[in-house]
Design an enzyme around this catalytic site. Structure first.
Site, PDB file in Angstrom:
ATOM      1  N   THR A   1       1.095  -1.198   0.014  1.00 15.21           N
ATOM      2  CA  THR A   1      -0.077   0.282  -0.312  1.00 15.21           C
ATOM      3  C   THR A   1       0.737   1.484  -0.215  1.00 15.21           C
ATOM      4  OG1 THR A   1      -1.496   1.233   1.412  1.00 15.21           O
ATOM      5  CG2 THR A   1      -0.497  -0.394   2.647  1.00 15.21           C
ATOM      6  N   ASP A   2       0.222   2.010  -0.471  1.00 11.78           N
ATOM      7  CA  ASP A   2       0.842   3.514  -0.459  1.00 11.78           C
ATOM      8  C   ASP A   2       1.036   4.079   1.041  1.00 11.78           C
ATOM      9  OD1 ASP A   2      -2.057   4.484  -0.083  1.00 11.78           O
ATOM     10  OD2 ASP A   2      -1.567   6.102  -1.483  1.00 11.78           O
ATOM     11  N   GLU A   3       0.677   3.576   2.125  1.00 15.99           N
ATOM     12  CA  GLU A   3       0.172   3.893   3.298  1.00 15.99           C
ATOM     13  C   GLU A   3       1.484   3.817   3.764  1.00 15.99           C
ATOM     14  OE1 GLU A   3      -3.106   3.638   5.453  1.00 15.99           O
ATOM     15  OE2 GLU A   3      -4.612   3.404   3.849  1.00 15.99           O
TER      16      GLU A   3
ATOM     17  N   TYR B   1      -1.708  -0.690  11.118  1.00 16.54           N
ATOM     18  CA  TYR B   1      -1.581  -1.484  10.036  1.00 16.54           C
ATOM     19  C   TYR B   1      -0.362  -1.292   8.967  1.00 16.54           C
ATOM     20  CZ  TYR B   1      -3.615  -1.112   5.072  1.00 16.54           C
ATOM     21  OH  TYR B   1      -3.426  -1.427   3.506  1.00 16.54           O
TER      22      TYR B   1
ATOM     23  N   LYS C   1       1.831  -3.058   7.301  1.00 19.13           N
ATOM     24  CA  LYS C   1       2.698  -3.763   5.791  1.00 19.13           C
ATOM     25  C   LYS C   1       4.302  -3.377   5.309  1.00 19.13           C
ATOM     26  CE  LYS C   1      -0.377  -4.366   3.001  1.00 19.13           C
ATOM     27  NZ  LYS C   1      -0.713  -5.985   2.452  1.00 19.13           N
TER      28      LYS C   1
END
Ligand code: NAD
Length: 343
Positions: free
Chosen positions: A123-125, A151, A155
Protein backbone atom coordinates in the site's frame (compact mmCIF):
# COMPACT_ATOMS: atom_id res chain seq x y z
CA UNK A 1 -0.15 -20.99 -15.08
CA UNK A 2 -1.32 -22.27 -11.71
CA UNK A 3 -1.88 -19.24 -9.54
CA UNK A 4 -2.60 -18.97 -5.82
CA UNK A 5 -4.55 -15.86 -4.86
CA UNK A 6 -4.79 -15.21 -1.13
CA UNK A 7 -7.51 -13.04 0.39
CA UNK A 8 -9.72 -13.61 -2.65
CA UNK A 9 -12.97 -13.35 -0.67
CA UNK A 10 -12.13 -9.72 0.08
CA UNK A 11 -12.51 -6.61 -2.02
CA UNK A 12 -9.45 -6.39 -4.27
CA UNK A 13 -8.64 -10.12 -4.23
CA UNK A 14 -12.10 -11.03 -5.57
CA UNK A 15 -11.91 -8.35 -8.25
CA UNK A 16 -8.50 -9.74 -9.20
CA UNK A 17 -9.93 -13.26 -9.53
CA UNK A 18 -12.70 -11.99 -11.81
CA UNK A 19 -10.19 -9.97 -13.82
CA UNK A 20 -7.82 -12.92 -14.27
CA UNK A 21 -10.68 -15.23 -15.25
CA UNK A 22 -11.56 -12.83 -18.05
CA UNK A 23 -8.07 -12.05 -19.25
CA UNK A 24 -6.47 -15.47 -18.73
CA UNK A 25 -9.30 -18.01 -18.94
CA UNK A 26 -6.75 -20.82 -19.30
CA UNK A 27 -5.13 -20.17 -15.90
CA UNK A 28 -5.79 -22.50 -13.00
CA UNK A 29 -6.83 -20.32 -10.07
CA UNK A 30 -6.79 -21.39 -6.45
CA UNK A 31 -7.96 -19.05 -3.71
CA UNK A 32 -7.33 -19.26 0.01
CA UNK A 33 -8.99 -17.00 2.51
CA UNK A 34 -9.51 -17.25 6.27
CA UNK A 35 -12.98 -15.70 5.84
CA UNK A 36 -12.51 -13.14 8.56
CA UNK A 37 -15.28 -10.54 8.97
CA UNK A 38 -13.94 -8.96 5.73
CA UNK A 39 -14.14 -12.11 3.64
CA UNK A 40 -17.45 -12.74 1.91
CA UNK A 41 -17.85 -16.13 0.21
CA UNK A 42 -20.97 -14.83 -1.52
CA UNK A 43 -18.71 -12.60 -3.60
CA UNK A 44 -16.95 -15.63 -5.04
CA UNK A 45 -20.25 -17.09 -6.23
CA UNK A 46 -19.91 -14.53 -9.03
CA UNK A 47 -16.78 -16.23 -10.35
CA UNK A 48 -17.12 -16.82 -14.09
CA UNK A 49 -14.66 -19.66 -14.52
CA UNK A 50 -13.20 -22.53 -12.54
CA UNK A 51 -11.98 -21.63 -9.09
CA UNK A 52 -10.94 -23.80 -6.19
CA UNK A 53 -11.31 -22.32 -2.74
CA UNK A 54 -9.71 -23.38 0.54
CA UNK A 55 -10.69 -21.75 3.82
CA UNK A 56 -7.23 -21.22 5.27
CA UNK A 57 -5.29 -18.78 7.41
CA UNK A 58 -2.07 -17.61 5.73
CA UNK A 59 -0.32 -17.58 9.12
CA UNK A 60 -1.07 -21.30 9.65
CA UNK A 61 2.39 -22.47 8.58
CA UNK A 62 1.59 -26.18 8.55
CA UNK A 63 -1.59 -25.83 6.52
CA UNK A 64 0.17 -23.51 4.08
CA UNK A 65 3.11 -25.86 3.70
CA UNK A 66 0.82 -28.86 3.02
CA UNK A 67 -1.17 -26.88 0.48
CA UNK A 68 1.96 -25.82 -1.39
CA UNK A 69 3.34 -29.35 -1.35
CA UNK A 70 0.11 -30.68 -2.78
CA UNK A 71 -0.59 -27.97 -5.34
CA UNK A 72 2.82 -26.84 -6.68
CA UNK A 73 1.85 -23.28 -7.65
CA UNK A 74 3.68 -21.36 -10.34
CA UNK A 75 3.00 -18.02 -8.67
CA UNK A 76 1.38 -16.49 -5.60
CA UNK A 77 -0.32 -13.10 -5.28
CA UNK A 78 -0.82 -12.16 -1.65
CA UNK A 79 -3.85 -9.95 -1.06
CA UNK A 80 -4.73 -11.49 2.31
CA UNK A 81 -4.42 -8.94 5.06
CA UNK A 82 -6.12 -7.17 7.85
CA UNK A 83 -6.80 -3.96 5.98
CA UNK A 84 -8.72 -1.46 8.06
CA UNK A 85 -6.68 1.29 9.76
CA UNK A 86 -9.29 1.97 12.46
CA UNK A 87 -9.34 -1.68 13.47
CA UNK A 88 -5.53 -1.69 13.64
CA UNK A 89 -5.69 1.13 16.16
CA UNK A 90 -8.11 -0.87 18.34
CA UNK A 91 -6.52 -4.33 17.91
CA UNK A 92 -3.01 -4.19 16.44
CA UNK A 93 -1.98 -7.80 17.23
CA UNK A 94 -3.94 -9.55 14.53
CA UNK A 95 -2.43 -7.13 11.98
CA UNK A 96 1.04 -8.28 12.95
CA UNK A 97 0.07 -11.95 12.83
CA UNK A 98 -1.65 -11.86 9.44
CA UNK A 99 0.20 -9.11 7.64
CA UNK A 100 3.73 -9.97 8.77
CA UNK A 101 3.81 -13.60 9.92
CA UNK A 102 1.26 -14.65 7.31
CA UNK A 103 3.36 -13.12 4.54
CA UNK A 104 6.42 -14.85 5.94
CA UNK A 105 4.63 -18.23 6.06
CA UNK A 106 3.72 -17.84 2.39
CA UNK A 107 7.26 -16.87 1.40
CA UNK A 108 8.72 -19.82 3.32
CA UNK A 109 6.40 -22.15 1.42
CA UNK A 110 7.35 -20.46 -1.87
CA UNK A 111 10.99 -20.97 -1.04
CA UNK A 112 10.54 -24.58 -0.01
CA UNK A 113 8.48 -25.61 -3.01
CA UNK A 114 10.22 -23.52 -5.66
CA UNK A 115 7.37 -21.17 -6.55
CA UNK A 116 8.40 -19.01 -9.51
CA UNK A 117 7.00 -15.71 -8.22
CA UNK A 118 5.73 -14.23 -4.99
CA UNK A 119 3.90 -10.96 -5.49
CA UNK A 120 3.17 -8.93 -2.39
CA UNK A 121 0.24 -6.52 -2.50
CA UNK A 122 1.28 -3.52 -0.46
CA UNK A 123 0.00 0.00 0.00
CA UNK A 124 1.01 3.63 -0.46
CA UNK A 125 0.41 4.00 3.27
CA UNK A 126 3.90 2.61 3.94
CA UNK A 127 5.27 6.03 2.89
CA UNK A 128 3.27 7.90 5.54
CA UNK A 129 1.68 11.20 4.57
CA UNK A 130 2.46 14.50 2.87
CA UNK A 131 1.54 18.03 3.94
CA UNK A 132 -1.67 19.43 2.47
CA UNK A 133 0.05 22.65 1.37
CA UNK A 134 2.66 20.95 -0.85
CA UNK A 135 0.74 19.66 -3.89
CA UNK A 136 4.07 19.43 -5.72
CA UNK A 137 5.18 16.46 -3.57
CA UNK A 138 4.45 12.79 -4.19
CA UNK A 139 5.90 9.43 -3.22
CA UNK A 140 8.07 7.42 -5.55
CA UNK A 141 9.46 3.94 -4.87
CA UNK A 142 12.57 5.38 -3.20
CA UNK A 143 10.67 7.55 -0.73
CA UNK A 144 11.45 6.58 2.85
CA UNK A 145 9.17 4.19 4.70
CA UNK A 146 7.48 6.33 7.34
CA UNK A 147 4.38 4.67 8.72
CA UNK A 148 1.62 6.17 10.85
CA UNK A 149 -0.70 3.32 11.93
CA UNK A 150 -0.23 -0.27 13.09
CA UNK A 151 -1.81 -1.25 9.75
CA UNK A 152 0.74 0.60 7.63
CA UNK A 153 3.59 -0.47 9.92
CA UNK A 154 2.60 -4.13 9.48
CA UNK A 155 2.42 -3.72 5.70
CA UNK A 156 5.82 -2.00 5.66
CA UNK A 157 7.30 -4.80 7.76
CA UNK A 158 6.00 -7.34 5.24
CA UNK A 159 7.53 -5.34 2.36
CA UNK A 160 10.91 -5.25 4.06
CA UNK A 161 10.70 -8.95 4.80
CA UNK A 162 9.83 -9.68 1.18
CA UNK A 163 12.86 -7.69 -0.01
CA UNK A 164 14.99 -9.54 2.54
CA UNK A 165 13.75 -12.89 1.17
CA UNK A 166 14.77 -11.72 -2.28
CA UNK A 167 18.20 -10.56 -1.19
CA UNK A 168 19.00 -13.35 1.26
CA UNK A 169 17.37 -16.38 -0.33
CA UNK A 170 16.92 -15.22 -3.90
CA UNK A 171 13.14 -15.64 -3.65
CA UNK A 172 11.61 -14.18 -6.83
CA UNK A 173 9.64 -11.39 -5.23
CA UNK A 174 7.85 -8.34 -6.60
CA UNK A 175 5.94 -5.75 -4.59
CA UNK A 176 3.28 -3.25 -5.59
CA UNK A 177 2.21 -0.26 -3.51
CA UNK A 178 -1.17 1.02 -4.55
CA UNK A 179 -3.23 4.02 -3.56
CA UNK A 180 -6.84 3.90 -2.27
CA UNK A 181 -9.03 1.52 -4.26
CA UNK A 182 -12.75 1.79 -4.87
CA UNK A 183 -15.24 -0.26 -6.86
CA UNK A 184 -17.60 -3.24 -6.54
CA UNK A 185 -17.48 -5.67 -3.58
CA UNK A 186 -15.77 -3.31 -1.12
CA UNK A 187 -16.71 -3.99 2.49
CA UNK A 188 -19.16 -1.37 3.87
CA UNK A 189 -16.75 -0.15 6.56
CA UNK A 190 -14.63 1.77 4.01
CA UNK A 191 -15.36 5.40 3.06
CA UNK A 192 -16.99 5.02 -0.38
CA UNK A 193 -19.29 2.03 0.27
CA UNK A 194 -20.11 3.34 3.74
CA UNK A 195 -21.16 6.66 2.29
CA UNK A 196 -23.25 5.10 -0.47
CA UNK A 197 -25.00 2.68 1.88
CA UNK A 198 -25.64 5.19 4.65
CA UNK A 199 -26.95 7.69 2.14
CA UNK A 200 -29.32 5.08 0.68
CA UNK A 201 -30.56 4.24 4.19
CA UNK A 202 -30.90 7.90 5.20
CA UNK A 203 -28.27 7.47 7.93
CA UNK A 204 -25.66 10.01 8.90
CA UNK A 205 -22.29 9.80 7.14
CA UNK A 206 -19.32 10.10 9.48
CA UNK A 207 -16.43 12.20 8.15
CA UNK A 208 -13.23 12.41 10.18
CA UNK A 209 -12.03 15.84 11.38
CA UNK A 210 -12.71 18.55 8.82
CA UNK A 211 -12.80 16.07 5.91
CA UNK A 212 -9.89 17.75 4.13
CA UNK A 213 -7.55 14.73 4.24
CA UNK A 214 -6.68 13.83 0.68
CA UNK A 215 -6.40 10.41 -0.95
CA UNK A 216 -5.32 9.28 -4.40
CA UNK A 217 -8.22 7.09 -5.68
CA UNK A 218 -7.90 4.27 -8.19
CA UNK A 219 -10.64 2.13 -9.69
CA UNK A 220 -10.05 -1.44 -8.56
CA UNK A 221 -9.93 -2.90 -12.09
CA UNK A 222 -7.00 -0.61 -12.93
CA UNK A 223 -5.16 -1.95 -9.89
CA UNK A 224 -5.88 -5.53 -11.01
CA UNK A 225 -4.53 -4.82 -14.50
CA UNK A 226 -1.35 -3.38 -13.00
CA UNK A 227 -0.79 -6.44 -10.80
CA UNK A 228 -1.35 -8.75 -13.79
CA UNK A 229 1.26 -6.77 -15.71
CA UNK A 230 3.80 -6.89 -12.88
CA UNK A 231 3.23 -10.62 -12.53
CA UNK A 232 4.12 -11.15 -16.17
CA UNK A 233 6.58 -8.38 -16.97
CA UNK A 234 7.77 -7.00 -13.64
CA UNK A 235 11.40 -7.26 -12.68
CA UNK A 236 12.24 -9.54 -9.77
CA UNK A 237 13.23 -7.69 -6.59
CA UNK A 238 11.48 -4.48 -7.67
CA UNK A 239 8.82 -2.34 -6.04
CA UNK A 240 6.17 -0.69 -8.27
CA UNK A 241 3.90 2.15 -7.18
CA UNK A 242 0.37 2.07 -8.59
CA UNK A 243 -1.79 5.19 -8.58
CA UNK A 244 -3.99 7.12 -10.93
CA UNK A 245 -3.38 10.74 -9.89
CA UNK A 246 -7.00 11.20 -8.85
CA UNK A 247 -6.58 13.10 -5.63
CA UNK A 248 -9.73 14.01 -3.75
CA UNK A 249 -10.45 15.19 -0.25
CA UNK A 250 -12.61 12.82 1.77
CA UNK A 251 -15.26 15.53 1.97
CA UNK A 252 -15.35 15.96 -1.80
CA UNK A 253 -15.71 12.20 -2.27
CA UNK A 254 -18.69 12.17 0.10
CA UNK A 255 -20.25 15.21 -1.59
CA UNK A 256 -19.86 13.64 -5.04
CA UNK A 257 -21.63 10.47 -3.87
CA UNK A 258 -24.47 12.45 -2.28
CA UNK A 259 -24.88 14.44 -5.45
CA UNK A 260 -24.87 11.24 -7.57
CA UNK A 261 -27.61 9.80 -5.37
CA UNK A 262 -29.56 13.08 -5.13
CA UNK A 263 -29.23 13.10 -1.33
CA UNK A 264 -28.76 16.03 1.03
CA UNK A 265 -25.38 17.10 2.40
CA UNK A 266 -27.16 17.45 5.76
CA UNK A 267 -26.40 13.73 6.19
CA UNK A 268 -22.71 14.56 6.67
CA UNK A 269 -21.62 14.37 10.30
CA UNK A 270 -18.10 15.50 11.22
CA UNK A 271 -16.65 13.19 13.89
CA UNK A 272 -13.52 13.26 16.08
CA UNK A 273 -10.47 12.73 13.92
CA UNK A 274 -8.72 9.34 13.76
CA UNK A 275 -5.54 9.33 15.90
CA UNK A 276 -2.46 9.77 13.70
CA UNK A 277 -4.69 10.41 10.67
CA UNK A 278 -2.58 10.78 7.53
CA UNK A 279 -3.17 14.12 5.79
CA UNK A 280 -2.39 13.45 2.18
CA UNK A 281 -1.25 10.55 0.00
CA UNK A 282 0.02 11.09 -3.51
CA UNK A 283 1.64 8.40 -5.59
CA UNK A 284 4.15 8.87 -8.36
CA UNK A 285 3.45 5.91 -10.68
CA UNK A 286 5.94 6.89 -13.40
CA UNK A 287 8.00 3.72 -12.98
CA UNK A 288 5.23 1.25 -13.84
CA UNK A 289 4.08 3.56 -16.64
CA UNK A 290 7.45 3.83 -18.32
CA UNK A 291 8.91 0.40 -17.51
CA UNK A 292 5.79 -1.69 -18.09
CA UNK A 293 3.50 0.58 -20.12
CA UNK A 294 0.64 0.55 -17.58
CA UNK A 295 -1.96 3.31 -17.56
CA UNK A 296 -5.15 3.62 -15.54
CA UNK A 297 -8.26 3.54 -17.74
CA UNK A 298 -10.98 4.81 -15.43
CA UNK A 299 -11.39 8.48 -14.53
CA UNK A 300 -12.56 9.12 -10.98
CA UNK A 301 -15.98 10.57 -11.92
CA UNK A 302 -16.78 7.68 -14.19
CA UNK A 303 -15.47 5.06 -11.73
CA UNK A 304 -17.46 6.59 -8.90
CA UNK A 305 -20.64 6.57 -11.00
CA UNK A 306 -20.05 2.88 -11.86
CA UNK A 307 -19.45 2.09 -8.19
CA UNK A 308 -22.58 3.89 -6.98
CA UNK A 309 -24.54 2.07 -9.67
CA UNK A 310 -23.11 -1.28 -8.57
CA UNK A 311 -24.16 -0.73 -4.95
CA UNK A 312 -27.62 0.30 -6.13
CA UNK A 313 -27.98 -2.86 -8.21
CA UNK A 314 -26.44 -5.23 -5.66
CA UNK A 315 -28.34 -4.27 -2.58
CA UNK A 316 -28.69 -7.87 -1.33
CA UNK A 317 -24.88 -8.25 -1.36
CA UNK A 318 -24.39 -5.48 1.18
CA UNK A 319 -27.63 -6.12 3.07
CA UNK A 320 -26.40 -9.67 3.80
CA UNK A 321 -23.27 -8.10 5.26
CA UNK A 322 -25.21 -5.62 7.36
CA UNK A 323 -27.54 -8.32 8.72
CA UNK A 324 -24.71 -10.81 9.22
CA UNK A 325 -26.07 -13.64 7.04
CA UNK A 326 -22.95 -13.54 4.87
CA UNK A 327 -21.11 -15.30 7.69
CA UNK A 328 -23.62 -18.12 8.00
CA UNK A 329 -21.88 -21.39 6.97
CA UNK A 330 -25.16 -22.93 5.75
CA UNK A 331 -25.53 -20.05 3.34
CA UNK A 332 -21.98 -20.45 2.24
CA UNK A 333 -22.51 -24.06 1.24
CA UNK A 334 -25.94 -23.58 -0.32
CA UNK A 335 -24.55 -20.73 -2.36
CA UNK A 336 -21.82 -22.75 -4.04
CA UNK A 337 -22.21 -22.57 -7.78
CA UNK A 338 -21.01 -25.11 -10.31
CA UNK A 339 -17.85 -23.13 -10.90
CA UNK A 340 -16.59 -22.88 -7.35
CA UNK A 341 -15.23 -25.91 -5.57
CA UNK A 342 -14.92 -25.55 -1.82
CA UNK A 343 -12.53 -27.41 0.42
N1 NAD B 1 -8.38 -1.27 -0.18
C1 NAD B 1 -7.41 -0.44 -0.55
O1 NAD B 1 -7.67 0.72 -0.85
C2 NAD B 1 -5.98 -0.92 -0.61
C3 NAD B 1 -5.01 -0.07 -1.15
C4 NAD B 1 -3.70 -0.53 -1.26
C5 NAD B 1 -3.38 -1.79 -0.84
N2 NAD B 1 -4.33 -2.59 -0.31
C6 NAD B 1 -3.94 -3.96 0.08
O2 NAD B 1 -4.66 -4.84 -0.76
C7 NAD B 1 -4.93 -6.06 -0.08
C8 NAD B 1 -6.40 -6.36 -0.14
O3 NAD B 1 -7.12 -5.27 0.44
P1 NAD B 1 -8.71 -5.27 0.49
O4 NAD B 1 -9.14 -3.87 0.54
O5 NAD B 1 -9.24 -6.17 -0.57
O6 NAD B 1 -8.96 -5.93 1.92
P2 NAD B 1 -10.21 -6.70 2.47
O7 NAD B 1 -10.19 -6.47 3.94
O8 NAD B 1 -11.44 -6.39 1.70
O9 NAD B 1 -9.88 -8.23 2.19
C9 NAD B 1 -8.90 -8.94 2.88
C10 NAD B 1 -9.18 -10.43 2.71
O10 NAD B 1 -8.13 -11.14 3.39
C11 NAD B 1 -8.72 -12.18 4.16
N3 NAD B 1 -7.84 -12.46 5.31
C12 NAD B 1 -7.62 -11.67 6.39
N4 NAD B 1 -6.77 -12.30 7.23
C13 NAD B 1 -6.44 -13.48 6.64
C14 NAD B 1 -5.58 -14.55 7.01
N5 NAD B 1 -4.90 -14.54 8.16
N6 NAD B 1 -5.47 -15.59 6.16
C15 NAD B 1 -6.16 -15.62 5.00
N7 NAD B 1 -7.00 -14.65 4.62
C16 NAD B 1 -7.13 -13.59 5.42
C17 NAD B 1 -10.08 -11.64 4.59
O11 NAD B 1 -10.97 -12.70 4.95
C18 NAD B 1 -10.51 -10.88 3.34
O12 NAD B 1 -11.19 -11.73 2.46
C19 NAD B 1 -4.39 -5.87 1.33
O13 NAD B 1 -3.13 -6.47 1.40
C20 NAD B 1 -4.28 -4.37 1.49
O14 NAD B 1 -3.26 -4.04 2.40
C21 NAD B 1 -5.63 -2.18 -0.18
Amino acid sequence: MKLLITGGAGFIGSNFIFYMQQVHPDYELVCIDALTYAGNPETLERAQGQLRFFKMDISDKDAISSLFEEERFDAVVNFAAESHVDRSIEHPEVFLTTNILGTQALMEACRRFGVGRFHQISTDEVYGDLPLDRPDLSFDEDSPIHTSSPYSASKAAADLLALAYYRTYGLPVTISRCSNNYGPFQFPEKLIPLTIINALRGKSIPVYGNGLNRRDWIYVEDHCAAVDLILHKGKIGEVYNIGSSSEQSNLDVVRSILSELGKSEALISFVTDRPGHDLRYAINARKIQTALGWKPKTEFDNGLRKTVDWYLKNQSWWENILNGTYRNPARLLSGVGAQLTLF
